[in-house]
Design an enzyme around this catalytic site. Structure first.
Site, PDB file in Angstrom:
ATOM      1  CG  HIS A  12      30.579  52.432  48.987  1.00 32.83           C
ATOM      2  ND1 HIS A  12      29.909  51.911  50.072  1.00 32.83           N
ATOM      3  CD2 HIS A  12      29.908  53.574  48.670  1.00 32.83           C
ATOM      4  CE1 HIS A  12      28.896  52.684  50.390  1.00 32.83           C
ATOM      5  NE2 HIS A  12      28.867  53.706  49.548  1.00 32.83           N
ATOM      6  CG  HIS A  59      24.132  53.270  47.367  1.00 33.32           C
ATOM      7  ND1 HIS A  59      24.972  52.207  47.544  1.00 33.32           N
ATOM      8  CD2 HIS A  59      24.712  54.305  48.016  1.00 33.32           C
ATOM      9  CE1 HIS A  59      26.023  52.584  48.267  1.00 33.32           C
ATOM     10  NE2 HIS A  59      25.883  53.850  48.576  1.00 33.32           N
ATOM     11  CG  HIS A 193      30.108  60.955  50.964  1.00 32.95           C
ATOM     12  ND1 HIS A 193      30.247  60.123  52.045  1.00 32.95           N
ATOM     13  CD2 HIS A 193      29.391  60.243  50.054  1.00 32.95           C
ATOM     14  CE1 HIS A 193      29.656  58.958  51.801  1.00 32.95           C
ATOM     15  NE2 HIS A 193      29.115  59.012  50.607  1.00 32.95           N
ATOM     16  CD  GLU A 240      27.674  55.673  52.119  1.00 31.18           C
ATOM     17  OE1 GLU A 240      26.843  55.531  51.206  1.00 31.18           O
ATOM     18  OE2 GLU A 240      28.893  55.864  51.882  1.00 31.18           O
TER      19      GLU A 240
END
Ligand code: DHB
Ligand code: FE
Length: 279
Positions: A12, A59, A193, A240
């Protein structure tokens, strides 16, 4: 009855949303990352889901250190795109499906998953970027969305196995909803990431590829991957990917229809897969 017909997983990455909003598809850097979604947009136009249960993480937009629900379900009529510092993205308001959402909330809580029920929350890139990737730039999103937010920002996030079991419980809830609805479940975030610290920019293509492979080849392995492995192998934000296991746990037997994996895009390995539920 409502039917779960397919599952989708996708990164995303906020910069991909900005690239779409600013019409940067013509630039080679963004085109390489975005073209893997063309297949899915065409497929979605034919699949025509009535509702997407969209598993994502907030977030620090709707939730901050004041309140951190592990699992939250959006039961409201609509959810406004959040202002993440540059104004809200120019995308349609997300229409909820309160009837299905309250039904899922009731089923999950009676199934002993302690959901937080949320009626009013802005939705950030975790939810709006996948909608743009899968549906493009329509004047209104073509389906209703039940947002399902998962804490993967502050330790401790839920385990992969807990996520898988939640997915199974969501599938039971959908199957007991009386309306005739075509329902998809999406899991967002990932893949490898790390956005900060000495390992910022970490990408692990081999690990990500095996994870994509095992969504069909050996999904039982995935549910038992410990947090420390996500952290070590996929960077601090790779956690995630536990949200993909909510999607996968909901589906039962599947066939892989499409896959896209691309580096570089911002700081993250773009991962995307489309799984069709087998009858
Ligand atoms: C990036 C990726 C994310 O998942 C996120 O939430 C924010 C930024 C990135 O790659 O830039
Ligand atoms: Fe993220």
């Amino acid at each position: 009855m409502a039917r779960l017909t397919a599952g989708i997983a996708s990164s995303h990455i906020p910069a991909l949303g900005v690239a779409i909003d600013l019409g940067k598809r013509g630039e080679p850097y963004w085109d390489a990352a975005l073209k893997g979604y063309d297949w899915t947009r065409d497929w979605e136009a034919a699949a025509r889901p009535d509702v997407v249960i969209l598993v994502y993480n907030d977030h620090a937009t709707a939730f901050d250190m004041k309140i951190i629900p592990t699992f939250a379900i959006g039961c409201g009529d609509r959810f406004a795109p959040a202002d993440e510092g540059w104004g809200p993205r120019p995308v349609p308001v997300v229409e909820g499906h309160p009837g299905l959402a309250w039904h899922i909330a009731q089923c999950l809580i009676l199934d002993e998953f302690d959901m937080t029920i949320i009626n009013d929350m802005p939705v950030d890139h975790g939810l709006t970027v996948p909608l743009s990737l899968m549906f493009g730039q329509p004047v209104a999103w073509p389906c209703k969305v039940v947002p399902l937010a998962v804490n993967v920002v502050t330790y401790p996030p839920p385990t992969g196995n807990r996520c898988w079991l939640l997915g199974e419980a969501i599938a039971r809830a959908v199957a007991s909803f009386p309306d005739d609805l075509n329902v998809q479940i999406w899991g967002t975030g990932g893949m490898s990431h790390q956005l900060q610290g000495p390992r910022a920019g970490l990408i692990n293509r081999a690990w990500d590829t095996r994870f994509l492979d095992d969504l069909t080849a050996d999904p039982q392995r995935l549910r038992h991957i410990p947090h420390i492995e996500y952290l070590r192998e996929t960077g601090s934000e790779g956690i995630e990917m536990v949200m993909w296991l909510i999607m996968r746990g909901a589906l039962g037997a599947v066939r892989e229809l499409h896959r896209h994996y691309h580096v570089p895009a911002s700081n993250t390995a773009v991962g995307h897969i489309v799984l069709e539920v087998l009858p």
